[in-house]
Structures are given as C-alpha cells and as structure tokens.
Write an enzyme that holds these catalytic residues in place. Sequence first.
Site, mmCIF file in Angstrom:
data_model
loop_
_atom_site.group_PDB
_atom_site.id
_atom_site.type_symbol
_atom_site.label_atom_id
_atom_site.label_comp_id
_atom_site.label_asym_id
_atom_site.label_seq_id
_atom_site.Cartn_x
_atom_site.Cartn_y
_atom_site.Cartn_z
ATOM 1 N N GLY A 209 0.786 -1.228 0.000
ATOM 2 C CA GLY A 209 0.000 0.000 0.000
ATOM 3 C C GLY A 209 0.815 1.273 0.000
ATOM 4 O O GLY A 209 0.263 2.366 0.010
ATOM 5 N N HIS A 210 2.149 1.160 -0.007
ATOM 6 C CA HIS A 210 3.010 2.347 0.092
ATOM 7 C C HIS A 210 4.070 2.290 -1.008
ATOM 8 O O HIS A 210 5.237 2.001 -0.708
ATOM 9 C CB HIS A 210 3.679 2.392 1.467
ATOM 10 C CG HIS A 210 4.172 3.741 1.865
ATOM 11 N ND1 HIS A 210 5.444 4.175 1.595
ATOM 12 C CD2 HIS A 210 3.571 4.749 2.515
ATOM 13 C CE1 HIS A 210 5.609 5.393 2.091
ATOM 14 N NE2 HIS A 210 4.483 5.758 2.653
ATOM 15 N N PHE A 211 3.871 2.502 -2.143
ATOM 16 C CA PHE A 211 2.640 2.847 -2.841
ATOM 17 C C PHE A 211 2.467 1.852 -3.973
ATOM 18 O O PHE A 211 3.462 1.464 -4.576
ATOM 19 C CB PHE A 211 2.723 4.272 -3.387
ATOM 20 C CG PHE A 211 2.922 5.315 -2.322
ATOM 21 C CD1 PHE A 211 1.841 5.779 -1.581
ATOM 22 C CD2 PHE A 211 4.181 5.811 -2.038
ATOM 23 C CE1 PHE A 211 2.008 6.753 -0.606
ATOM 24 C CE2 PHE A 211 4.362 6.781 -1.053
ATOM 25 C CZ PHE A 211 3.278 7.246 -0.328
ATOM 26 N N VAL B 92 7.815 2.468 -2.009
ATOM 27 C CA VAL B 92 8.719 3.312 -1.235
ATOM 28 C C VAL B 92 8.628 2.861 0.218
ATOM 29 O O VAL B 92 7.528 2.749 0.770
ATOM 30 C CB VAL B 92 8.322 4.802 -1.349
ATOM 31 C CG1 VAL B 92 9.185 5.669 -0.440
ATOM 32 C CG2 VAL B 92 8.435 5.281 -2.789
#
Length: 158
Positions: A61-63, A68
Amino acid sequence: MSEETKADETKVLDSIDILRILALLPHRYPFLMVDRIEAIDSDLSCVGYKNVTANEPHFQGHFPNNPVMPGVLIIEGMAQTAGAICIHAKGADRKPSLVYFMTIDEAKFRRPVRPGDVLEYHMTRLNKRRNMWWYRGEARVGGEIVAEARVGAMIAEE
C-alpha cells in the site's frame, strides 16, 4: 597484549547476525527492521544492515506501482539497531528485553528507499543515563544519506 586490551578489541570487531538479533530483541516479522549489525564499539557506535525486499507487506500500500519504504520504518530500524547494541553491551547472556522508543528529534528524509536497496544504519551514541540511551543515526544506501535522526530509547529492566 593485556586481557583487557584483547576484550576491548573483540568488542570493536564484534558482529551480530540475525539469530543473535532475534535473541536480543523482541521484534519479529514483519516489524524487525535490522538483519545484521557490524563495526560494534560497545554501545558507542555500530552499523546495522537491512536488506529491503519487495516481499515486505508495507509495499502493498506504500505505494502501489511505486514501492517506497515508509520513513517511520527507516527510523524504527535505526532505533532497533541502537537497542540491540545496548542490550548486547550489557552482556551476552541477556534474554530479550523490551526496548521502548522514547524520542525522535531532527528527523530528515533525503530520498526514497526502494526494494533492492541495502539500508545501512550508522549509529553513534550521544548520551547514556541509567537505562536510557540517545543516538544520532544516519541511514545510507550506497553511501548516500537517505534519512537521519536523533533517537532515544529506554531498556525496561526485569
């Protein structure tokens, strides 16, 4: 060479592998952010390493499509590295201790950390009082500073 000098040299040349880190710290996957620690000078300084892989859950989810590593996890890795050498310096027969992250100051993030990077946590002790330690840390990838901060931690005594 005296026995004391030999002991001091051993502390400087010491390294901590993942099995020893697991014995020192209570952190486990997916929250263990250091794989190896080297260049240890008692609790004064060290260099920790984290192999950043695409399999880590935070990258989902990041990203999406632009992975990252979250900056807070880089700082957490610095704190875990410092905590491990503090416990290690107290003695090799220690069982895992709780290390409470107390302060973060002057945090700066310079560039993204991505899967495939090898993070180096360069930690230098600033101060020590009873069961509290303060360190200055630089996270580097390929020799370039990617993040820096001052961190403080307390080791809970049993």
